[in-house]
Structure formats: C-alpha cells, structure tokens
Design a protein around this motif. Sequence first.
Motif, PDB file in Angstrom:
ATOM      1  N   ILE A  95      -5.156   3.040   1.450  1.00 42.95           N
ATOM      2  CA  ILE A  95      -5.118   1.737   0.791  1.00 42.95           C
ATOM      3  C   ILE A  95      -5.136   1.927  -0.725  1.00 42.95           C
ATOM      4  CG2 ILE A  95      -6.430  -0.410   0.446  1.00 42.95           C
ATOM      5  CD1 ILE A  95      -7.343  -0.061   3.406  1.00 42.95           C
ATOM      6  N   VAL A  96      -4.328   1.142  -1.431  1.00 43.51           N
ATOM      7  CA  VAL A  96      -4.293   1.198  -2.890  1.00 43.51           C
ATOM      8  C   VAL A  96      -5.353   0.231  -3.417  1.00 43.51           C
ATOM      9  CG1 VAL A  96      -2.894   0.795  -4.947  1.00 43.51           C
ATOM     10  CG2 VAL A  96      -1.877   1.882  -2.932  1.00 43.51           C
ATOM     11  N   SER A  97      -6.369   0.796  -4.052  1.00 42.57           N
ATOM     12  CA  SER A  97      -7.526  -0.009  -4.470  1.00 42.57           C
ATOM     13  C   SER A  97      -7.273  -0.680  -5.813  1.00 42.57           C
ATOM     14  CB  SER A  97      -8.749   0.900  -4.592  1.00 42.57           C
ATOM     15  OG  SER A  97      -8.489   1.877  -5.580  1.00 42.57           O
TER      16      SER A  97
ATOM     17  N   GLU B 130      -5.311  -8.535  -9.759  1.00 43.74           N
ATOM     18  CA  GLU B 130      -5.823  -8.413  -8.390  1.00 43.74           C
ATOM     19  C   GLU B 130      -4.650  -8.391  -7.409  1.00 43.74           C
ATOM     20  OE1 GLU B 130      -7.449 -12.613  -7.213  1.00 43.74           O
ATOM     21  OE2 GLU B 130      -8.296 -12.090  -9.157  1.00 43.74           O
ATOM     22  N   LYS B 131      -4.951  -7.969  -6.187  1.00 42.75           N
ATOM     23  CA  LYS B 131      -3.892  -7.860  -5.174  1.00 42.75           C
ATOM     24  C   LYS B 131      -4.503  -7.641  -3.795  1.00 42.75           C
ATOM     25  CE  LYS B 131      -3.250  -2.939  -4.846  1.00 42.75           C
ATOM     26  NZ  LYS B 131      -3.538  -2.882  -3.423  1.00 42.75           N
ATOM     27  N   CYS B 132      -3.692  -7.759  -2.777  1.00 43.13           N
ATOM     28  CA  CYS B 132      -4.099  -7.469  -1.391  1.00 43.13           C
ATOM     29  C   CYS B 132      -4.591  -6.023  -1.271  1.00 43.13           C
ATOM     30  CB  CYS B 132      -2.881  -7.682  -0.486  1.00 43.13           C
ATOM     31  SG  CYS B 132      -2.928  -6.760   1.067  1.00 43.13           S
TER      32      CYS B 132
ATOM     33  N   GLY C  29      12.086   4.798  -2.709  1.00 50.54           N
ATOM     34  CA  GLY C  29      11.310   6.004  -2.403  1.00 50.54           C
ATOM     35  C   GLY C  29       9.804   5.828  -2.546  1.00 50.54           C
ATOM     36  N   MET C  30       9.321   4.594  -2.515  1.00 49.30           N
ATOM     37  CA  MET C  30       7.873   4.397  -2.678  1.00 49.30           C
ATOM     38  C   MET C  30       7.132   4.430  -1.353  1.00 49.30           C
ATOM     39  SD  MET C  30       8.108   1.688  -5.767  1.00 49.30           S
ATOM     40  CE  MET C  30       6.496   1.088  -5.462  1.00 49.30           C
ATOM     41  N   ASP C  31       7.862   4.545  -0.274  1.00 52.01           N
ATOM     42  CA  ASP C  31       7.273   4.720   1.054  1.00 52.01           C
ATOM     43  C   ASP C  31       6.257   3.619   1.387  1.00 52.01           C
ATOM     44  OD1 ASP C  31       6.805   5.856   3.473  1.00 52.01           O
ATOM     45  OD2 ASP C  31       5.968   7.742   2.718  1.00 52.01           O
TER      46      ASP C  31
ATOM     47  N   ALA D 209       5.306  -2.658 -13.025  1.00 48.28           N
ATOM     48  CA  ALA D 209       5.813  -1.507 -12.265  1.00 48.28           C
ATOM     49  C   ALA D 209       6.067  -1.842 -10.798  1.00 48.28           C
ATOM     50  CB  ALA D 209       4.811  -0.357 -12.364  1.00 48.28           C
ATOM     51  N   CYS D 210       5.349  -2.795 -10.244  1.00 48.57           N
ATOM     52  CA  CYS D 210       5.456  -3.069  -8.801  1.00 48.57           C
ATOM     53  C   CYS D 210       6.738  -3.831  -8.480  1.00 48.57           C
ATOM     54  CB  CYS D 210       4.249  -3.874  -8.325  1.00 48.57           C
ATOM     55  SG  CYS D 210       4.462  -4.447  -6.622  1.00 48.57           S
ATOM     56  N   PRO D 211       7.623  -3.237  -7.699  1.00 47.21           N
ATOM     57  CA  PRO D 211       8.883  -3.927  -7.390  1.00 47.21           C
ATOM     58  C   PRO D 211       8.727  -4.992  -6.311  1.00 47.21           C
ATOM     59  CG  PRO D 211       8.840  -1.794  -6.335  1.00 47.21           C
ATOM     60  CD  PRO D 211       7.569  -1.892  -7.122  1.00 47.21           C
ATOM     61  N   TYR D 212       7.538  -5.084  -5.721  1.00 48.48           N
ATOM     62  CA  TYR D 212       7.333  -6.052  -4.638  1.00 48.48           C
ATOM     63  C   TYR D 212       6.624  -7.317  -5.117  1.00 48.48           C
ATOM     64  CZ  TYR D 212       8.559  -2.010  -1.861  1.00 48.48           C
ATOM     65  OH  TYR D 212       9.233  -0.931  -1.338  1.00 48.48           O
ATOM     66  N   HIS D 213       6.354  -7.409  -6.402  1.00 48.34           N
ATOM     67  CA  HIS D 213       5.641  -8.582  -6.975  1.00 48.34           C
ATOM     68  C   HIS D 213       4.338  -8.848  -6.225  1.00 48.34           C
ATOM     69  CE1 HIS D 213       8.944  -9.560  -9.638  1.00 48.34           C
ATOM     70  NE2 HIS D 213       9.757  -9.332  -8.633  1.00 48.34           N
ATOM     71  N   ALA D 214       3.629  -7.766  -5.911  1.00 47.93           N
ATOM     72  CA  ALA D 214       2.430  -7.913  -5.080  1.00 47.93           C
ATOM     73  C   ALA D 214       1.154  -8.030  -5.906  1.00 47.93           C
ATOM     74  CB  ALA D 214       2.323  -6.715  -4.132  1.00 47.93           C
ATOM     75  N   ARG D 215       1.279  -7.940  -7.228  1.00 46.14           N
ATOM     76  CA  ARG D 215       0.078  -7.990  -8.084  1.00 46.14           C
ATOM     77  C   ARG D 215       0.050  -9.282  -8.876  1.00 46.14           C
ATOM     78  NH1 ARG D 215      -2.843  -3.577  -9.645  1.00 46.14           N
ATOM     79  NH2 ARG D 215      -2.550  -1.779  -8.263  1.00 46.14           N
ATOM     80  N   TYR D 216      -1.165  -9.743  -9.136  1.00 39.00           N
ATOM     81  CA  TYR D 216      -1.333 -11.042  -9.800  1.00 39.00           C
ATOM     82  C   TYR D 216      -2.365 -10.935 -10.908  1.00 39.00           C
ATOM     83  CZ  TYR D 216       1.354 -12.798  -5.948  1.00 39.00           C
ATOM     84  OH  TYR D 216       2.370 -13.014  -5.058  1.00 39.00           O
TER      85      TYR D 216
ATOM     86  N   GLN E 253       0.852  -1.210   0.000  1.00 43.95           N
ATOM     87  CA  GLN E 253       0.000   0.000   0.000  1.00 43.95           C
ATOM     88  C   GLN E 253       0.886   1.258   0.000  1.00 43.95           C
ATOM     89  OE1 GLN E 253      -2.935  -1.181  -0.417  1.00 43.95           O
ATOM     90  NE2 GLN E 253      -2.818  -3.157   0.615  1.00 43.95           N
ATOM     91  N   CYS E 254       1.837   1.289  -0.942  1.00 44.10           N
ATOM     92  CA  CYS E 254       2.854   2.356  -0.972  1.00 44.10           C
ATOM     93  C   CYS E 254       2.234   3.759  -0.967  1.00 44.10           C
ATOM     94  CB  CYS E 254       3.698   2.219  -2.226  1.00 44.10           C
ATOM     95  SG  CYS E 254       4.431   0.587  -2.422  1.00 44.10           S
ATOM     96  N   GLU E 255       2.907   4.676  -0.295  1.00 44.75           N
ATOM     97  CA  GLU E 255       2.477   6.072  -0.321  1.00 44.75           C
ATOM     98  C   GLU E 255       2.713   6.685  -1.701  1.00 44.75           C
ATOM     99  OE1 GLU E 255       0.357   6.491   2.225  1.00 44.75           O
ATOM    100  OE2 GLU E 255       1.220   8.455   2.622  1.00 44.75           O
ATOM    101  N   ASN E 256       3.780   6.253  -2.376  1.00 46.33           N
ATOM    102  CA  ASN E 256       4.049   6.678  -3.755  1.00 46.33           C
ATOM    103  C   ASN E 256       4.036   5.432  -4.640  1.00 46.33           C
ATOM    104  OD1 ASN E 256       4.691   9.450  -3.050  1.00 46.33           O
ATOM    105  ND2 ASN E 256       6.529   8.589  -2.121  1.00 46.33           N
ATOM    106  N   PRO E 257       2.879   4.856  -4.891  1.00 40.74           N
ATOM    107  CA  PRO E 257       2.860   3.558  -5.562  1.00 40.74           C
ATOM    108  C   PRO E 257       3.235   3.642  -7.043  1.00 40.74           C
ATOM    109  CG  PRO E 257       0.619   4.342  -5.144  1.00 40.74           C
ATOM    110  CD  PRO E 257       1.558   5.367  -4.562  1.00 40.74           C
ATOM    111  N   ALA E 258       4.176   2.809  -7.450  1.00 41.41           N
ATOM    112  CA  ALA E 258       4.576   2.782  -8.863  1.00 41.41           C
ATOM    113  C   ALA E 258       3.467   2.231  -9.731  1.00 41.41           C
ATOM    114  CB  ALA E 258       5.831   1.917  -9.017  1.00 41.41           C
ATOM    115  N   CYS E 259       2.592   1.423  -9.149  1.00 41.00           N
ATOM    116  CA  CYS E 259       1.551   0.758  -9.937  1.00 41.00           C
ATOM    117  C   CYS E 259       0.441   1.710 -10.379  1.00 41.00           C
ATOM    118  CB  CYS E 259       0.948  -0.384  -9.116  1.00 41.00           C
ATOM    119  SG  CYS E 259       0.220   0.164  -7.552  1.00 41.00           S
ATOM    120  N   VAL E 260       0.211   2.784  -9.646  1.00 40.62           N
ATOM    121  CA  VAL E 260      -0.962   3.632  -9.917  1.00 40.62           C
ATOM    122  C   VAL E 260      -0.799   4.518 -11.162  1.00 40.62           C
ATOM    123  CG1 VAL E 260      -2.355   5.547  -9.013  1.00 40.62           C
ATOM    124  CG2 VAL E 260      -1.886   3.551  -7.578  1.00 40.62           C
TER     125      VAL E 260
HETATM  126  S1  SF4 Z   1       0.992  -3.162  -5.883  1.00 38.75           S
HETATM  127 FE1  SF4 Z   1       3.182  -2.881  -5.522  1.00 38.75          FE
HETATM  128  S2  SF4 Z   1       3.641  -0.715  -6.076  1.00 38.75           S
HETATM  129 FE2  SF4 Z   1       1.387  -0.926  -5.868  1.00 38.75          FE
HETATM  130  S3  SF4 Z   1       0.972  -0.290  -3.747  1.00 38.75           S
HETATM  131 FE3  SF4 Z   1       1.191  -2.560  -3.727  1.00 38.75          FE
HETATM  132  S4  SF4 Z   1       3.371  -2.936  -3.281  1.00 38.75           S
HETATM  133 FE4  SF4 Z   1       3.181  -0.753  -3.854  1.00 38.75          FE
END
Ligand code: SF4
Length: 253
Positions: A100-102, A153-155, A226-228, A117-124, A77-84
Amino acid sequence: MHNHIDFETRYVMCVDIDKCTGCGACMVSCQAENNIAPMEDGSNKLKTLTWMLVYELNNGKNFPDREVAYLPRPCMQCENPACVPVCPVVATAKDEEGGIVSQIYPRCIGCRYCMAACPYHARYFGWFDPKWPEGMDKTLSPMTSTRPRGVVEKCNFCHTRLMNARQRARQEGVDPLKMPEDWYQPACVESCPSGAITFGDINNPEHKVHELAHSKYAFRLLEKLGMDPQVYYISRREWVRKQADHHTAEEKH
Ligand code: SF4
Ligand code: SF4
C-alpha cells in the motif's frame, strides 16, 4: 522504471465493471470510513475530496446502440508509483509488506508534486479545514485521523483496517502475512450492493483476487506507463477494455 519488488503479500482490488451499476455506495462508504467532511459546495469538482470516484464511460454511439459503464477509481497503489519519488520530504512511501502507498499527513508540506505526478488523479489537496454539520460530527469514525487543510490525501485501501487485522492475527497466533480474506476488506468493498469489488492478497491462492486478476477479461488502467497499478478491472465488453490505455489511432493496441 520497471523494478518489481515481490512482496510476500500484495493487496489488490478487482473491480468487475459489468457488475457496477454506478450507484456510488463505494464513494459514500469511503467518505464515512475516512472522515471526509461534506463540502459547502460539493459541485466544485476541483476542490472536493473523493478518494474513491466513479466515472461514467460510454461506447461513443448514439441511441439505440449506446452503452454505458461505470468505473470506480481508488488509488491504484502502483508498484512503481510516480507519486513517491517526487515527494521532497518523504511524506509518501510504498509499504514493504502489503504494497500500500502510504500518506503521512504530518510530514506533508502541501507542495502537490505528487498530485502532478499521479496520472490517475487519485490524490487530493485539502483546501479547507474539515467541518461537519452539527450532529454529524458524532458519526466520525474513531479509526481514521482527520486531516487539516494544506496537505494531500488519498485512498490507502483503508489501511487502519489492515492494522486491525494484523493485530487480530497476532492475538490469535495467525501469520499476519497469511490472514483469511475476510479479515481485511476496505469499506468500499463491503458496501457495494452488486458485489462488484473483490479485494485480497494476489499472492495467496485462497483469496479470490488470485484467480480474478488473471482472468482473460482483466485489464488495468494506463498499463503502458509501466507503473504496475494494483487495481484490476474486469469487463467482457471489448469497448470498455479498449478505453483503458488511451491508444491513439496510429498506435497498435
Ligand atoms: S497516488 Fe497515483 S501514482 Fe501514487 S500510487 Fe496512487 S495511483 Fe499510483
Ligand atoms: S504534497 Fe505532500 S506528499 Fe505530495 S509531494 Fe508534496 S510534501 Fe510530498
């Protein structure tokens, strides 16, 4: 890159890595809460959906000096999300309250820019229509929508639970921005038998995360990007903390 919007409420997760035993209860409760169907081939890691994923870390040494640790990874749920900003159809956004990043499934066109874009591999990406074995469909949660194949989708920190808590706050005349900590807890937090995951509003001094996130043993993953990220980890072991930022030998820690 470092714009920080100070929302009145900011939900964060603190994971005490030294308490996590790697049992995977958080992964199972996440799948159940969010109606993630079992895959025919669960060993296909490229195509499974694991909004919460527990990674195993080790200190790189051999027995008897080897140590392991487990790192549960939800969306940060990055404050500066690369995914958005990369989404061409605004199917994902940073919430103005709560942070929360919806993910808006009916808008998503499945281009997967956000995954790249997500460096945390949090999206599927959903490769298959969800199917439950006969009888298991009765265990579906009425709180969470299912998703068709072809969208990402994602958490979302169990966002429907936040909606329910806010509804309760309105009914009971409580300020929805100042709810008690136990009114809103994601499924993974409740299911962890070791009590390794703590969740709450970092801006509320009555919530435990307010203090935990400022522990001298707290760290976040890939902070140098720097994605906080809004998921904090805690470990008293230096080798665990050092793995968080992938520093090369030439870089200063
Ligand atoms: S999907 Fe990735 S970049 Fe987007 S908020 Fe979650 S962790 Fe951050
Ligand atoms: S896959 Fe969906 S959410 Fe991700 S960038 Fe494309 S349209 Fe947006």
